[in-house]
Write a protein that holds these residues in place. Structure first.
Motif, PDB file in Angstrom:
ATOM      1  N   GLN A  26       0.224  -4.696  -7.037  1.00  0.00           N
ATOM      2  CA  GLN A  26      -0.553  -5.715  -6.335  1.00  0.00           C
ATOM      3  C   GLN A  26      -0.933  -6.868  -7.252  1.00  0.00           C
ATOM      4  OE1 GLN A  26      -3.808  -3.525  -4.671  1.00  0.00           O
ATOM      5  NE2 GLN A  26      -2.581  -2.502  -3.108  1.00  0.00           N
ATOM      6  N   GLU A  27      -1.119  -6.574  -8.528  1.00  0.00           N
ATOM      7  CA  GLU A  27      -1.516  -7.621  -9.480  1.00  0.00           C
ATOM      8  C   GLU A  27      -0.325  -8.475  -9.910  1.00  0.00           C
ATOM      9  OE1 GLU A  27      -3.300  -5.455 -12.630  1.00  0.00           O
ATOM     10  OE2 GLU A  27      -5.182  -5.071 -11.572  1.00  0.00           O
ATOM     11  N   THR A  28       0.814  -7.827 -10.156  1.00  0.00           N
ATOM     12  CA  THR A  28       1.976  -8.547 -10.717  1.00  0.00           C
ATOM     13  C   THR A  28       3.007  -8.941  -9.663  1.00  0.00           C
ATOM     14  OG1 THR A  28       3.191  -6.474 -11.129  1.00  0.00           O
ATOM     15  CG2 THR A  28       1.693  -7.257 -12.863  1.00  0.00           C
ATOM     16  N   ASN A  29       3.038  -8.202  -8.546  1.00  0.00           N
ATOM     17  CA  ASN A  29       4.033  -8.427  -7.490  1.00  0.00           C
ATOM     18  C   ASN A  29       5.458  -8.235  -8.014  1.00  0.00           C
ATOM     19  OD1 ASN A  29       4.556  -8.963  -4.768  1.00  0.00           O
ATOM     20  ND2 ASN A  29       4.999 -11.122  -5.181  1.00  0.00           N
ATOM     21  N   LEU A  64       2.241  11.891  -7.690  1.00  0.00           N
ATOM     22  CA  LEU A  64       2.208  11.361  -9.050  1.00  0.00           C
ATOM     23  C   LEU A  64       0.766  10.991  -9.406  1.00  0.00           C
ATOM     24  CD1 LEU A  64       5.331   8.989  -9.033  1.00  0.00           C
ATOM     25  CD2 LEU A  64       5.151  11.270 -10.036  1.00  0.00           C
ATOM     26  N   GLU A  65       0.336  11.448 -10.561  1.00  0.00           N
ATOM     27  CA  GLU A  65      -1.027  11.156 -10.980  1.00  0.00           C
ATOM     28  C   GLU A  65      -1.245   9.657 -11.201  1.00  0.00           C
ATOM     29  OE1 GLU A  65      -1.992  13.392 -14.413  1.00  0.00           O
ATOM     30  OE2 GLU A  65      -1.849  15.357 -13.426  1.00  0.00           O
ATOM     31  N   LYS A  66      -0.204   8.970 -11.652  1.00  0.00           N
ATOM     32  CA  LYS A  66      -0.350   7.557 -11.982  1.00  0.00           C
ATOM     33  C   LYS A  66       0.000   6.623 -10.810  1.00  0.00           C
ATOM     34  CE  LYS A  66       0.531   8.039 -16.942  1.00  0.00           C
ATOM     35  NZ  LYS A  66       1.335   7.557 -18.089  1.00  0.00           N
ATOM     36  N   MET A  67       0.212   7.192  -9.627  1.00  0.00           N
ATOM     37  CA  MET A  67       0.657   6.341  -8.516  1.00  0.00           C
ATOM     38  C   MET A  67      -0.396   5.282  -8.166  1.00  0.00           C
ATOM     39  SD  MET A  67       2.876   5.338  -6.397  1.00  0.00           S
ATOM     40  CE  MET A  67       4.172   6.565  -6.244  1.00  0.00           C
ATOM     41  N   ALA A  68      -1.680   5.655  -8.168  1.00  0.00           N
ATOM     42  CA  ALA A  68      -2.725   4.675  -7.851  1.00  0.00           C
ATOM     43  C   ALA A  68      -2.713   3.531  -8.853  1.00  0.00           C
ATOM     44  CB  ALA A  68      -4.088   5.360  -7.840  1.00  0.00           C
ATOM     45  N   HIS A  69      -2.495   3.880 -10.135  1.00  0.00           N
ATOM     46  CA  HIS A  69      -2.439   2.845 -11.167  1.00  0.00           C
ATOM     47  C   HIS A  69      -1.209   1.958 -10.968  1.00  0.00           C
ATOM     48  CE1 HIS A  69      -2.651   0.884 -15.059  1.00  0.00           C
ATOM     49  NE2 HIS A  69      -1.391   1.289 -15.306  1.00  0.00           N
ATOM     50  N   LEU A  70      -0.070   2.590 -10.640  1.00  0.00           N
ATOM     51  CA  LEU A  70       1.149   1.822 -10.428  1.00  0.00           C
ATOM     52  C   LEU A  70       1.001   0.897  -9.202  1.00  0.00           C
ATOM     53  CD1 LEU A  70       3.849   4.581 -11.077  1.00  0.00           C
ATOM     54  CD2 LEU A  70       3.087   2.771 -12.629  1.00  0.00           C
ATOM     55  N   GLU A  71       0.324   1.401  -8.167  1.00  0.00           N
ATOM     56  CA  GLU A  71       0.092   0.574  -6.966  1.00  0.00           C
ATOM     57  C   GLU A  71      -0.771  -0.630  -7.312  1.00  0.00           C
ATOM     58  OE1 GLU A  71      -1.982   0.974  -2.512  1.00  0.00           O
ATOM     59  OE2 GLU A  71      -1.991   2.652  -3.920  1.00  0.00           O
ATOM     60  N   GLN A  72      -1.806  -0.442  -8.096  1.00  0.00           N
ATOM     61  CA  GLN A  72      -2.679  -1.543  -8.494  1.00  0.00           C
ATOM     62  C   GLN A  72      -1.912  -2.579  -9.310  1.00  0.00           C
ATOM     63  OE1 GLN A  72      -6.162  -0.315 -10.635  1.00  0.00           O
ATOM     64  NE2 GLN A  72      -6.915  -2.406 -10.953  1.00  0.00           N
ATOM     65  N   ALA A 126       9.925  -3.625 -11.381  1.00  0.00           N
ATOM     66  CA  ALA A 126       9.255  -2.865 -12.434  1.00  0.00           C
ATOM     67  C   ALA A 126       8.511  -1.679 -11.828  1.00  0.00           C
ATOM     68  CB  ALA A 126       8.287  -3.770 -13.194  1.00  0.00           C
ATOM     69  N   PHE A 127       7.932  -1.878 -10.626  1.00  0.00           N
ATOM     70  CA  PHE A 127       7.216  -0.794  -9.966  1.00  0.00           C
ATOM     71  C   PHE A 127       8.166   0.369  -9.660  1.00  0.00           C
ATOM     72  CE2 PHE A 127       6.168   1.127  -5.816  1.00  0.00           C
ATOM     73  CZ  PHE A 127       4.978   1.760  -6.149  1.00  0.00           C
ATOM     74  N   HIS A 140       0.853  -1.187   0.000  1.00  0.00           N
ATOM     75  CA  HIS A 140       0.000   0.000   0.000  1.00  0.00           C
ATOM     76  C   HIS A 140       0.893   1.243   0.000  1.00  0.00           C
ATOM     77  CE1 HIS A 140      -3.709  -2.225   0.803  1.00  0.00           C
ATOM     78  NE2 HIS A 140      -3.013  -2.925   1.690  1.00  0.00           N
ATOM     79  N   ILE A 141       0.608   2.192  -0.900  1.00  0.00           N
ATOM     80  CA  ILE A 141       1.338   3.458  -0.952  1.00  0.00           C
ATOM     81  C   ILE A 141       0.649   4.438  -0.004  1.00  0.00           C
ATOM     82  CG2 ILE A 141       2.213   5.309  -2.411  1.00  0.00           C
ATOM     83  CD1 ILE A 141       3.348   2.498  -2.968  1.00  0.00           C
ATOM     84  N   ILE A 142       1.380   4.909   0.998  1.00  0.00           N
ATOM     85  CA  ILE A 142       0.817   5.798   2.013  1.00  0.00           C
ATOM     86  C   ILE A 142       0.879   7.256   1.553  1.00  0.00           C
ATOM     87  CG2 ILE A 142       0.901   6.489   4.433  1.00  0.00           C
ATOM     88  CD1 ILE A 142       0.166   3.565   3.920  1.00  0.00           C
ATOM     89  N   SER A 143       2.021   7.626   0.971  1.00  0.00           N
ATOM     90  CA  SER A 143       2.190   9.015   0.526  1.00  0.00           C
ATOM     91  C   SER A 143       3.228   9.066  -0.595  1.00  0.00           C
ATOM     92  CB  SER A 143       2.626   9.920   1.693  1.00  0.00           C
ATOM     93  OG  SER A 143       3.888   9.515   2.181  1.00  0.00           O
ATOM     94  N   CYS A 144       3.238  10.191  -1.299  1.00  0.00           N
ATOM     95  CA  CYS A 144       4.184  10.373  -2.396  1.00  0.00           C
ATOM     96  C   CYS A 144       4.506  11.865  -2.509  1.00  0.00           C
ATOM     97  CB  CYS A 144       3.591   9.845  -3.708  1.00  0.00           C
ATOM     98  SG  CYS A 144       4.682  10.015  -5.130  1.00  0.00           S
TER      99      CYS A 144
END
Length: 236
Positions: A210-213, A199-207, A217-218, A191-195
């Motif tokens: 979680q999907e790829t582990n 970054l606008e794409k941080m939520a997408h990168l976090e998802q 790459a993250f 879980h990303i707590i803060s940045c």
């Protein structure tokens, strides 16, 4: 004892005595006509006195026996009543025992369920710990690679939280830091707590993480987004 229990015995006995008495009187009356009347009367009186004494003694014995029977009956009644009370108490105790046995069985079932749950939770925790260790190994590997080539610093903050510090993002100011705070929960989910900067794409990168582990790459994508911030600012 049979005569004692029959309350008509005394009456029968008296009737029998009366018959004897009548017979003796008849005999005595007949003997009065004879020369031996006086002697027979005396014998009769003595005999009757003996009979009456015997009857009196027998009546006393019967009265005593009847009193004993009455006492026995009263005692039996009291003991019967006490036995009923004891039986009721016994039934109540048996009912309590059955309830306790039922409660005991329920407790055993609950204990067995708790044991199974504990074993299952222990296995789950062991599995999660193993998964977390694997993730930490990957993080350490990423840390070594990124520290060596991309000037990445990883700091442990407040228990399970990790702060990732990037440098060499901006060409104008290589020492400028770009950070994000990550937490690994009990289920091993990132879980990303803060940045900072956001970054606008941080939520997408976090998802995607979680999907790829795929943590390497993250990190590469996060760094790429930080670099893109400065490239966009430069173009503007």
């Amino acid at each position: 004892m049979a005569s004692v229990r029959d309350y008509n015995v005394a009456e029968q006995f008296n009737s029998r005595l009366e018959e004897i008495r009548t017979k003796l009187l008849n005999q005595a009356m007949a003997e009065v006509l004879n020369d031996r009347a006086a002697e027979l009367c005396q014998d009769h009186r003595q005999y009757m006195k003996s009979v009456l004494d015997t009857c009196f003694k027998k009546c006393k014995e019967d009265e005593t026996m009847f009193d004993m029977i009455h006492a026995y009956k009263q005692d039996l009644k009291e003991k019967t009543s006490l036995l009923k009370e004891k039986s009721a108490e016994q039934l109540e105790v048996l009912s309590e025992i059955e309830d306790k046995e039922h409660h005991k069985a329920l407790l055993f079932q609950r204990i067995e369920k708790l044991k199974k749950d504990q074993t299952r939770n222990r296995e789950l925790i062991q599995s999660q710990n193993k998964a977390n260790k694997d993730r930490l190994k990957k993080l350490n590997k990423c840390k070594d690679v990124f520290q060596k080539h991309l000037s990445l610093e990883i700091r442990k903050i407040q228990g399970e939280k990790l702060q990732f510090v990037f440098r060499n993002i901006s060409r104008k100011d290589p020492d400028m830091v770009h950070t994000f705070l990550l937490q690994l929960d009990a289920e091993g989910v990132y879980h990303i707590i803060s940045c900072d900067p956001p970054l606008e794409k941080m939520a997408h990168l976090e998802q995607r993480l979680q999907e790829t582990n795929n943590f390497s790459a993250f990190l590469a994508n996060v760094r790429r987004e930080f670099v893109a911030l400065h490239s966009g600012a430069k173009m503007a």
